[in-house]
Design a protein around this motif. Structure first.
Motif, PDB file in Angstrom:
ATOM      1  N   GLY A   1       3.248   8.108   3.634  1.00 33.52           N
ATOM      2  CA  GLY A   1       2.368   8.318   3.259  1.00 33.52           C
ATOM      3  C   GLY A   1       2.878   8.729   1.473  1.00 33.52           C
TER       4      GLY A   1
ATOM      5  N   GLY B   1      -5.439   5.558   4.693  1.00 27.91           N
ATOM      6  CA  GLY B   1      -6.493   6.562   4.921  1.00 27.91           C
ATOM      7  C   GLY B   1      -6.367   7.834   5.154  1.00 27.91           C
TER       8      GLY B   1
ATOM      9  N   GLY C   1      -1.643  11.781   1.321  1.00 21.91           N
ATOM     10  CA  GLY C   1      -2.762  11.164   1.799  1.00 21.91           C
ATOM     11  C   GLY C   1      -1.588  10.017   1.906  1.00 21.91           C
ATOM     12  N   CYS C   2      -2.216   8.986   2.696  1.00 20.42           N
ATOM     13  CA  CYS C   2      -1.480   7.197   3.191  1.00 20.42           C
ATOM     14  C   CYS C   2      -2.766   5.913   2.676  1.00 20.42           C
ATOM     15  CB  CYS C   2      -1.280   7.201   4.762  1.00 20.42           C
ATOM     16  SG  CYS C   2      -0.547   5.925   5.290  1.00 20.42           S
ATOM     17  N   ARG C   3      -2.069   5.535   2.164  1.00 24.83           N
ATOM     18  CA  ARG C   3      -3.008   4.231   1.860  1.00 24.83           C
ATOM     19  C   ARG C   3      -3.163   3.237   3.070  1.00 24.83           C
ATOM     20  NH1 ARG C   3      -3.821   3.417  -3.515  1.00 24.83           N
ATOM     21  NH2 ARG C   3      -3.564   4.908  -5.361  1.00 24.83           N
TER      22      ARG C   3
ATOM     23  N   SER D   1      -6.505  11.574   4.859  1.00 26.07           N
ATOM     24  CA  SER D   1      -5.915  12.928   4.471  1.00 26.07           C
ATOM     25  C   SER D   1      -6.059  13.585   4.638  1.00 26.07           C
ATOM     26  CB  SER D   1      -7.311  12.632   3.166  1.00 26.07           C
ATOM     27  OG  SER D   1      -7.123  13.436   2.408  1.00 26.07           O
TER      28      SER D   1
ATOM     29  N   HIS E   1      -3.356   2.248 -11.937  1.00 22.76           N
ATOM     30  CA  HIS E   1      -3.109   1.490 -10.852  1.00 22.76           C
ATOM     31  C   HIS E   1      -4.352   1.529 -10.719  1.00 22.76           C
ATOM     32  CE1 HIS E   1       0.815   2.329 -10.436  1.00 22.76           C
ATOM     33  NE2 HIS E   1       0.501   3.273 -10.570  1.00 22.76           N
TER      34      HIS E   1
ATOM     35  N   MET F   1      -1.389   8.612  -3.530  1.00 18.50           N
ATOM     36  CA  MET F   1      -3.109   8.079  -3.566  1.00 18.50           C
ATOM     37  C   MET F   1      -3.312   9.230  -4.611  1.00 18.50           C
ATOM     38  SD  MET F   1      -4.526   7.826   0.108  1.00 18.50           S
ATOM     39  CE  MET F   1      -6.050   7.920   0.383  1.00 18.50           C
TER      40      MET F   1
ATOM     41  N   LEU G   1       0.787  -1.484  -0.252  1.00 24.69           N
ATOM     42  CA  LEU G   1      -0.457  -0.082   0.248  1.00 24.69           C
ATOM     43  C   LEU G   1       0.723   0.845   0.140  1.00 24.69           C
ATOM     44  CD1 LEU G   1      -2.904  -0.898   2.770  1.00 24.69           C
ATOM     45  CD2 LEU G   1      -3.144  -0.999   0.528  1.00 24.69           C
ATOM     46  N   SER G   2       1.923   1.105   0.290  1.00 22.16           N
ATOM     47  CA  SER G   2       2.043   2.826   0.933  1.00 22.16           C
ATOM     48  C   SER G   2       3.435   2.767  -0.356  1.00 22.16           C
ATOM     49  CB  SER G   2       3.842   2.852   2.033  1.00 22.16           C
ATOM     50  OG  SER G   2       4.220   1.539   1.856  1.00 22.16           O
TER      51      SER G   2
END
Length: 299
Positions: free
Chosen positions: A237, A264, A259-261, A266, A299, A218, A213-214
């Motif tokens: 993030g 979450g 943003g951090c996937r 923001s 993506h 985003m 995820l990182s």
């Protein structure tokens, strides 16, 4: 009109509008739209007063000003047909941005200042204002901006705000506290979300999830992205923003969103400052290694 009389005239007008705005806020019941509208006008006039104190021609329109406009602003009003009655100057938003640039790097525009301006336009043209809960934050943004201008003009705040000085100081302090409360609530919610999403996973599975995820920024409406530590979960993030050329040829990265996937989170605007995600000057090696235009559609 001389530089001194023009800037003094504008500052007196700003003071009148600002005091009327605070009066409307302190009344029972609060006349919110009146308060927001008048504070926005005060901000515009105070910004123009600051510009005029440096050089009246700084009030010239962003678009090509007329010869008559330039004559009036340069003190040659007698050489025009209409004089100051026909003068067209820079708009409110442009005046604020121009003043902010001249205030220098130490000045940081209040987070809600643009929203104050937009609310004023909504009230003026359509009768649409902000919810009552937003009134205090919008007024505080205007007060904070005006106070920065007063400092640059070597004008004492008590002479400008008069009997409202204490109330204005309290408004700014309360608004700052509220923003911090909202910011920390966002962090707490992001941590809880990450904990809930990984509750049933083993440590290796969590590590694999974080790694995947990182690795991706985003989606954001800004062309450049760079990795930054998430203030909520501590993982990687991405800060997104744009670059801007400085006065001496340097290039700056200006973050506008984080943003951090992984959790979450923001963040935008003033939240970035609280998170310590700030602009930075880019070196020659930065852009190839850290900055790119993300292809979010891939993506």
């Amino acid at each position: 009109m001389s530089r001194e009389s023009l800037h003094e005239h504008l500052l007196i007008s700003a003071r009148k509008w600002a005091r009327t705005a605070v009066n409307a806020y302190l009344e029972e019941p609060i006349d919110q739209d009146f308060a927001v509208h008048h504070m926005a006008v005060a901000v515009e006039h105070a910004s123009k007063a600051y510009l005029a104190s440096i050089a009246p021609v700084l009030l010239a329109s962003e678009k090509q000003p007329s010869v008559d406009d330039l004559l009036v602003l340069s003190g040659n009003e007698d050489r025009t047909k209409e004089g100051r009655a026909g003068l067209k100057t820079i708009g409110g938003e442009g005046a604020i941005l121009r003043a902010a640039k001249l205030l220098g790097t130490e000045y940081k525009a209040p987070a809600k200042l643009k929203e104050l301006r937009e609310s004023r336009n909504g009230i003026t043209h359509m009768g649409w204002g902000q919810p009552a809960t937003e009134c205090r934050a919008l007024l505080a943004a205007g007060i904070e901006h005006i106070n920065a201008l007063l400092k640059a003009l070597s004008t004492e705040p008590d002479g400008f705000w008069g009997a409202h000085l204490e109330a204005c100081t309290a408004l700014v302090a309360q608004a700052a506290t509220e923003m911090e409360i909202r910011y920390h609530a966002k962090l707490r919610q992001a941590r809880e979300r990450f904990a809930e999403n990984t509750r049933r996973l083993s440590e290796p599975e969590i590590a694999e999830l974080v790694s995947s995820l990182s690795a991706l920024p985003m989606a954001a409406p800004w062309p450049l992205s760079a990795p930054a530590q998430c203030p909520a979960c501590g993982h990687t993030g991405f800060a997104s923003g744009r670059d801007k050329s400085g006065e001496y040829g340097e290039v700056w990265f200006l973050p506008r969103h984080f943003g951090c996937r992984v959790c979450g989170l923001s963040l935008t605007q003033w939240e970035l400052d609280l998170a310590g995600i700030k602009g930075r000057m880019l070196n020659d090696d930065d852009k190839p290694d850290l900055f790119w235009e993300p292809d979010f559609e891939a993506h």
